[in-house]
Design a protein around this motif. Structure first.
Motif, PDB file in Angstrom:
ATOM      1  N   GLY A  54     -16.701  24.006  16.698  1.00 22.97           N
ATOM      2  CA  GLY A  54     -16.352  25.020  15.707  1.00 22.97           C
ATOM      3  C   GLY A  54     -16.445  24.591  14.267  1.00 22.97           C
ATOM      4  O   GLY A  54     -15.855  25.228  13.380  1.00 22.97           O
ATOM      5  N   TYR A  55     -17.223  23.560  13.957  1.00 22.60           N
ATOM      6  CA  TYR A  55     -17.351  23.112  12.576  1.00 22.60           C
ATOM      7  C   TYR A  55     -18.464  23.866  11.850  1.00 22.60           C
ATOM      8  O   TYR A  55     -19.420  24.355  12.468  1.00 22.60           O
ATOM      9  N   SER A  56     -18.354  23.948  10.527  1.00 26.27           N
ATOM     10  CA  SER A  56     -19.345  24.647   9.703  1.00 26.27           C
ATOM     11  C   SER A  56     -20.585  23.768   9.535  1.00 26.27           C
ATOM     12  O   SER A  56     -20.557  22.558   9.828  1.00 26.27           O
ATOM     13  N   PRO A  57     -21.695  24.358   9.016  1.00 22.50           N
ATOM     14  CA  PRO A  57     -22.887  23.533   8.751  1.00 22.50           C
ATOM     15  C   PRO A  57     -22.623  22.365   7.807  1.00 22.50           C
ATOM     16  O   PRO A  57     -23.121  21.262   8.027  1.00 22.50           O
ATOM     17  N   LEU A  58     -21.819  22.586   6.759  1.00 26.24           N
ATOM     18  CA  LEU A  58     -21.517  21.498   5.833  1.00 26.24           C
ATOM     19  C   LEU A  58     -20.709  20.410   6.522  1.00 26.24           C
ATOM     20  O   LEU A  58     -20.992  19.212   6.377  1.00 26.24           O
ATOM     21  N   GLU A  59     -19.699  20.814   7.289  1.00 21.68           N
ATOM     22  CA  GLU A  59     -18.907  19.831   8.026  1.00 21.68           C
ATOM     23  C   GLU A  59     -19.770  19.082   9.038  1.00 21.68           C
ATOM     24  O   GLU A  59     -19.594  17.879   9.253  1.00 21.68           O
ATOM     25  N   THR A  60     -20.742  19.791   9.637  1.00 24.88           N
ATOM     26  CA  THR A  60     -21.668  19.132  10.567  1.00 24.88           C
ATOM     27  C   THR A  60     -22.473  18.057   9.854  1.00 24.88           C
ATOM     28  O   THR A  60     -22.648  16.944  10.358  1.00 24.88           O
ATOM     29  N   GLY A  61     -22.972  18.395   8.657  1.00 29.51           N
ATOM     30  CA  GLY A  61     -23.722  17.412   7.881  1.00 29.51           C
ATOM     31  C   GLY A  61     -22.892  16.190   7.557  1.00 29.51           C
ATOM     32  O   GLY A  61     -23.371  15.051   7.638  1.00 29.51           O
ATOM     33  N   LEU A  62     -21.641  16.400   7.194  1.00 27.21           N
ATOM     34  CA  LEU A  62     -20.759  15.273   6.877  1.00 27.21           C
ATOM     35  C   LEU A  62     -20.458  14.439   8.123  1.00 27.21           C
ATOM     36  O   LEU A  62     -20.395  13.198   8.059  1.00 27.21           O
TER      37      LEU A  62
END
Length: 532
Positions: free
Chosen positions: A310-318
């Motif tokens: 359930g993480y966002s694209p930005l959180e995925t990148g991080l």
């Protein structure tokens, strides 16, 4: 007592003085080519979302959006390398960047998955022109004793792109529409072209090879047919389907014809004689197998982080940052281990670490502590760095300097083919395992909807969303089915990396070779005046 004379310099003094600045420009060009795929990694879930948020692409369409780029890239790399050898690497670099920028702008405004697949192929054409020329220019502006260090830094650029890409993609997707992940390439292209015109010297092979149109057509057609059959098998969850068998068989037959034609040709796209060198062949195989495993696993990791966790694209990148950080840290330093332990031990250990981290994905579930995921990503990047740098040096130094474009093209061709097959094969394993695990939960749906919902977790969740309260019961089973499919796919990837470890353990040298072989007279690439 007279001191011994310094060895004669091969590179003109004016070029030698600005060699590190030139390397920076080459890395910027490399950055944008690699950045595009790493940005796309975090955007695939958004593109799979129905309009207006995304394009509503199916999993097979997402695989083609990635593979249309990589197959054109792989199929044209060697001819692009020869073109640079013939007309000048700088000209080809600038032309490739222009094509890549145009394809990026068109992809950003795609109105359907088919348009996106088409424009990604255009981007692949531009990337094919750029990639071999960057490494060929590098070989021609650095003396041989500095080449391993320069190649290590160049390889570290891949790590930078992997780091910057997902975070940039996440930021863009948090604030703009999905097409922004492609449009961002355009200003970077403009900057790279301006610096290229200013700093980079042109170079060419005084005795270039001939372009082989038949070889290009056969290689691209064979790979497209093979990958189509594999992806179709995963989509149908049936690899015995007549369409799957016929297209896969046709692809293998066309690739076999390609090998026969290349062996008999006076000017082959790929000189099969290079592969008589066991070290060269093992290094090429290691690159292909690393990217087979890595690209396939990266494809499902994004869905695990975004759809299941359930993480966002930005959180995925991080969250994927440790993978890139490890490459940036270790790629330039990998030669230190090679100097101490040799190519065989370093690359074998790197592939064993990679296999272990891929297998670790088979232990992850919906609430695994994040620090474990981060540790897996970091170790995966470290393992990859200790494979890519040594084998890149072995490949580039196996051929004469004036064939640098050909060596770079071969390296990157097998990298892209390995990645494309990894996405196709492991993506199909993922699709098949997911459909088999979820199909019992979809029995109440109409037949057409049932088949579409079973293709991927995103398809199942989209159907659940349309059903409202009646679809809430599908969310839990969809997550469980995806985790099962991810575990199966991760073990396949680990097995491929383990095969790579055996190959390099058997065929790579235990230590860096001693005195270099005498090079043929006149092998130095001729630096020509800039024709800007």
């Amino acid at each position: 007592m007279t001191s011994p004379a310094a060895p004669a310099r091969r590179v003109p003094e004016a070029v030698h003085r600005r060699r590190w600045a030139i390397l920076g420009v080459l890395m910027l060009s490399l950055l944008i080519v690699v950045l595009d795929n790493s940005i796309l990694n975090v955007a695939v879930k958004t593109i799979a979302t129905p309009a207006p948020t995304g394009l509503g692409a199916t999993q097979s369409e997402l695989e083609w959006a990635i593979n249309s780029y990589t197959l054109v890239f792989a199929g044209l790399l060697f001819s692009a390398g020869l073109l640079g050898d013939r007309i000048g690497r700088k000209k080809v670099l600038i032309g490739g960047l222009a094509v890549f920028g145009a394809g990026s702008a068109l992809a950003a405004f795609s109105g359907s998955p088919v348009e996106l697949i088409t424009f990604r192929a255009v981007m692949g054409l531009g990337a094919a022109l750029v990639m071999p020329a960057t490494l060929a220019v590098l070989i021609n502006v650095f003396e041989r004793d500095e080449q391993p260090k320069a190649i290590g830094i160049w390889a570290g650029g891949v790590g930078i792109a992997i780091a910057v890409g997902p975070i940039t993609g996440g930021l863009l997707l948090d604030h703009f529409w999905w097409g922004s992940v492609f449009l961002v390439n355009v200003p970077v292209v403009v900057l790279a072209v301006a610096l290229m015109l200013w700093l980079v010297p042109d170079s060419r092979d005084p005795n270039p090879g001939h372009i082989d149109p038949l070889g290009v057509v056969l290689s691209v057609a064979g790979l497209v047919l093979l990958v189509y059959g594999i992806i179709k098998g995963g989509q149908l969850a049936d690899f015995t389907d007549p369409v799957v068998l016929s297209t896969t068989g046709a692809g293998l037959a066309v690739l076999a014809a390609f090998v026969v034609v290349e062996k008999r040709s006076d000017h082959p796209s790929i000189d099969m004689g290079y592969f008589r060198d066991k070290v060269f062949s093992a290094a090429i195989a290691a690159i292909a197998l690393v990217f087979f495993a890595l690209m396939g696993v990266t494809f499902f990791a994004v869905f695990y982080i975004q759809s299941v966790r359930g993480y966002s694209p930005l959180e995925t990148g991080l969250l994927m940052l440790p993978l890139a950080a490890a490459q940036m840290i270790f790629a330039p330093r990998a030669r230190l281990l090679v100097d101490r332990f040799g190519d065989k031990a370093t690359t074998t250990a790197g592939l064993v670490v990679l296999a272990a981290t891929l297998a670790a994905f088979a232990t992850l579930d919906a609430d695994t502590p994040l620090w474990i995921l981060e540790a897996v990503f970091f170790l995966m990047g470290a393992g990859m760095a200790h494979v890519m740098t040594p084998v890149s040096v072995l490949i580039m130094q196996a051929l004469p300097r004036e064939k640098a474009g050909s060596a770079s093209a071969l390296s990157n061709t097998f990298r892209q083919v390995g990645g494309a097959l990894g996405i196709a094969v492991l993506g199909s394993v993922l699709s098949t395992a997911y459909r088999n695990a979820i199909e019992d939960e979809l029995g109440a749906l109409p037949p057409g909807t049932r088949h579409a919902a079973g293709e991927s977790i995103e398809a199942t969740l989209a159907v659940a969303d349309r059903l409202g309260a009646r679809g809430e019961g599908l969310v839990g089973p969809a997550n469980d089915a995806f985790l099962h499919a991810m575990h199966v796919t991760a073990l396949w990837g680990a097995g491929v990396a383990a095969v790579g470890a055996v190959v390099v353990a058997v065929f790579l040298p235990g230590r860096t070779p001693g005195p270099e072989k005498a090079e043929e007279a006149g092998e130095d690439a001729e630096l020509v005046p800039a024709a800007d």
